[in-house]
Design a protein around this motif. Structure first.
Motif, mmCIF file in Angstrom:
data_model
loop_
_atom_site.group_PDB
_atom_site.id
_atom_site.type_symbol
_atom_site.label_atom_id
_atom_site.label_comp_id
_atom_site.label_asym_id
_atom_site.label_seq_id
_atom_site.Cartn_x
_atom_site.Cartn_y
_atom_site.Cartn_z
ATOM 1 N N ALA A 39 8.543 8.708 1.494
ATOM 2 C CA ALA A 39 9.998 8.845 1.450
ATOM 3 C C ALA A 39 10.622 7.976 0.363
ATOM 4 C CB ALA A 39 10.597 8.471 2.810
ATOM 5 N N ALA A 40 9.895 6.981 -0.134
ATOM 6 C CA ALA A 40 10.429 6.137 -1.202
ATOM 7 C C ALA A 40 10.553 6.892 -2.512
ATOM 8 C CB ALA A 40 9.545 4.902 -1.393
ATOM 9 N N GLY A 41 9.847 8.016 -2.610
ATOM 10 C CA GLY A 41 9.985 8.892 -3.767
ATOM 11 C C GLY A 41 9.617 8.241 -5.083
ATOM 12 N N ALA A 42 10.512 8.402 -6.062
ATOM 13 C CA ALA A 42 10.227 7.934 -7.421
ATOM 14 C C ALA A 42 10.078 6.429 -7.514
ATOM 15 C CB ALA A 42 11.327 8.403 -8.370
ATOM 16 N N ALA A 43 10.644 5.701 -6.561
ATOM 17 C CA ALA A 43 10.532 4.234 -6.589
ATOM 18 C C ALA A 43 9.081 3.787 -6.617
ATOM 19 C CB ALA A 43 11.242 3.641 -5.364
ATOM 20 N N ALA A 44 8.218 4.580 -6.001
ATOM 21 C CA ALA A 44 6.791 4.250 -5.986
ATOM 22 C C ALA A 44 5.981 5.147 -6.918
ATOM 23 C CB ALA A 44 6.247 4.371 -4.565
ATOM 24 N N ALA A 45 6.432 6.386 -7.094
ATOM 25 C CA ALA A 45 5.633 7.368 -7.823
ATOM 26 C C ALA A 45 5.460 7.038 -9.300
ATOM 27 C CB ALA A 45 6.267 8.753 -7.680
ATOM 28 N N LEU A 73 0.836 -1.194 0.000
ATOM 29 C CA LEU A 73 0.000 0.000 0.000
ATOM 30 C C LEU A 73 0.872 1.246 0.000
ATOM 31 C CD1 LEU A 73 -2.499 -0.994 2.844
ATOM 32 C CD2 LEU A 73 -2.865 -1.235 0.383
ATOM 33 N N HIS A 74 0.619 2.138 -0.939
ATOM 34 C CA HIS A 74 1.299 3.423 -0.862
ATOM 35 C C HIS A 74 0.743 4.175 0.343
ATOM 36 C CE1 HIS A 74 2.773 7.438 -1.841
ATOM 37 N NE2 HIS A 74 3.583 6.870 -2.720
ATOM 38 N N GLU A 75 1.580 4.945 0.995
ATOM 39 C CA GLU A 75 1.162 5.696 2.180
ATOM 40 C C GLU A 75 -0.054 6.573 1.897
ATOM 41 O OE1 GLU A 75 3.147 8.739 5.511
ATOM 42 O OE2 GLU A 75 4.394 7.876 3.899
ATOM 43 N N ALA A 76 -0.201 6.995 0.631
ATOM 44 C CA ALA A 76 -1.344 7.834 0.268
ATOM 45 C C ALA A 76 -2.667 7.123 0.535
ATOM 46 C CB ALA A 76 -1.251 8.226 -1.203
ATOM 47 N N CYS A 77 -2.690 5.783 0.404
ATOM 48 C CA CYS A 77 -3.915 5.022 0.690
ATOM 49 C C CYS A 77 -4.359 5.213 2.139
ATOM 50 C CB CYS A 77 -3.678 3.527 0.449
ATOM 51 S SG CYS A 77 -3.347 3.052 -1.238
ATOM 52 N N ILE A 93 4.581 1.365 1.489
ATOM 53 C CA ILE A 93 5.678 2.095 0.869
ATOM 54 C C ILE A 93 5.416 3.578 1.118
ATOM 55 C CG2 ILE A 93 4.606 2.156 -1.439
ATOM 56 C CD1 ILE A 93 7.530 1.758 -2.518
ATOM 57 N N THR A 94 6.305 4.218 1.828
ATOM 58 C CA THR A 94 6.062 5.578 2.309
ATOM 59 C C THR A 94 6.393 6.626 1.255
ATOM 60 O OG1 THR A 94 8.279 5.837 3.222
ATOM 61 C CG2 THR A 94 6.612 4.819 4.646
#
Length: 276
Positions: free
Chosen positions: A201-207, A162-166, A198-199
């Motif tokens: 802070a992971a940045g582009a790795a998740a974005a 889950l992305h932190e945005a969820c 995935i917070t």
């Protein structure tokens, strides 16, 4: 039929296909003739009748012209799309029930299997602001029924990132979010469910990655399901190269996410904030 025989339960696409076949045979048309009348191949007609092909609106309208059914099949297809599950999603659901392993990456909202009723209601109400209350409730009930796959005797293993945005997007208000996160906490106790966050802070790795789900089977190829814009009109892929690329993305997402224990700790902290 033997009185002890349980009649087969058809999904919406199978019912649509069965109706096409019934009327086609009643009109004494071959699949090739219907295909020519609707602008499709006889193979396409065969797949639709078997409930294995999502019929297009062009095909539905073509059936009405060929059969003289005055909008019947156009209306049936519209009702499927407006019903509990849209037609494009039904084939995915059939495969979800058969999967041995489910791996999901959610970005904007928590995956359907792990949603609470109130959370799902808020999602559907936002997506269909002018729909009747009974239509929304039907969609909610259908989504909640997907939990059954995890409640059977031999459920699939479910791993969701889950992305932190969820977790920080306040869907339905703080009370709804508190209950939703409590449900995630309870779900994490299951030996069949792993949750990682995935917070930011992971940045582009998740974005750079859009939401997607991998369905893996004891036999047969892995299937990739990827959402379309705003989670609408998702697509399924089973081509080896496309699926392999998604698997690599998923492995990197897990590597950049918090470990399961740390993820659970973050969810518990956010739950306390919503519960205040």
């Amino acid at each position: 039929m033997d009185e002890t025989t349980t009649p087969e339960i058809l999904n919406p696409l199978q019912r649509f296909g069965a109706d096409v076949k019934r009327v086609r045979l009643g009109r004494k048309l071959t699949q090739k003739q219907l295909g020519k009348a609707t602008g499709y191949s006889d193979g396409y007609v065969s797949l639709v009748e078997a409930g294995k092909q999502m019929p297009s609106m062009k095909f539905a309208k073509g059936c009405d012209l060929a059969f003289g059914t005055n909008g019947l099949f156009e209306g049936l297809l519209k009702r499927i799309d407006e019903g509990d599950h849209p037609s494009w999603f039904v084939p995915y659901l059939e495969q979800e029930k058969k999967a041995a392993r489910i791996q999901d990456y959610s970005v904007h909202s928590i995956m359907g299997i792990l949603q609470t009723e109130a959370y799902a209601h808020a999602i559907f109400r936002a997506g269909y602001p002018h729909a009747r209350a009974d239509v929304i409730q039907g969609k909610v009930d259908a989504r909640i029924s997907r939990r059954e796959v995890m409640e059977r005797e031999n459920p699939p293993t479910l791993w969701t990132v889950l992305h932190e945005a969820c977790l920080r997007t306040v869907v339905g208000g703080p009370v709804v979010m508190a209950a939703q996160l409590q449900h995630l906490i309870a779900s994490a106790d299951s030996p069949d469910i792993d949750i990682q966050v995935i917070t930011y802070a992971a940045g582009a790795a998740a974005a750079h990655v859009s939401p997607f789900t991998l369905l893996m089977f004891d036999s047969g190829p892995t299937v990739l399901y990827s959402d379309g814009p705003h989670g609408v009109g998702g697509k399924r892929y089973d081509k080896e190269a496309i699926v392999a690329d998604a698997v690599r993305h998923y492995e990197r997402l897990r590597a950049h996410a918090l470990p399961p224990d740390d993820s659970l700790a973050l969810i518990k902290d956010l739950h306390k904030e919503y519960a205040l």
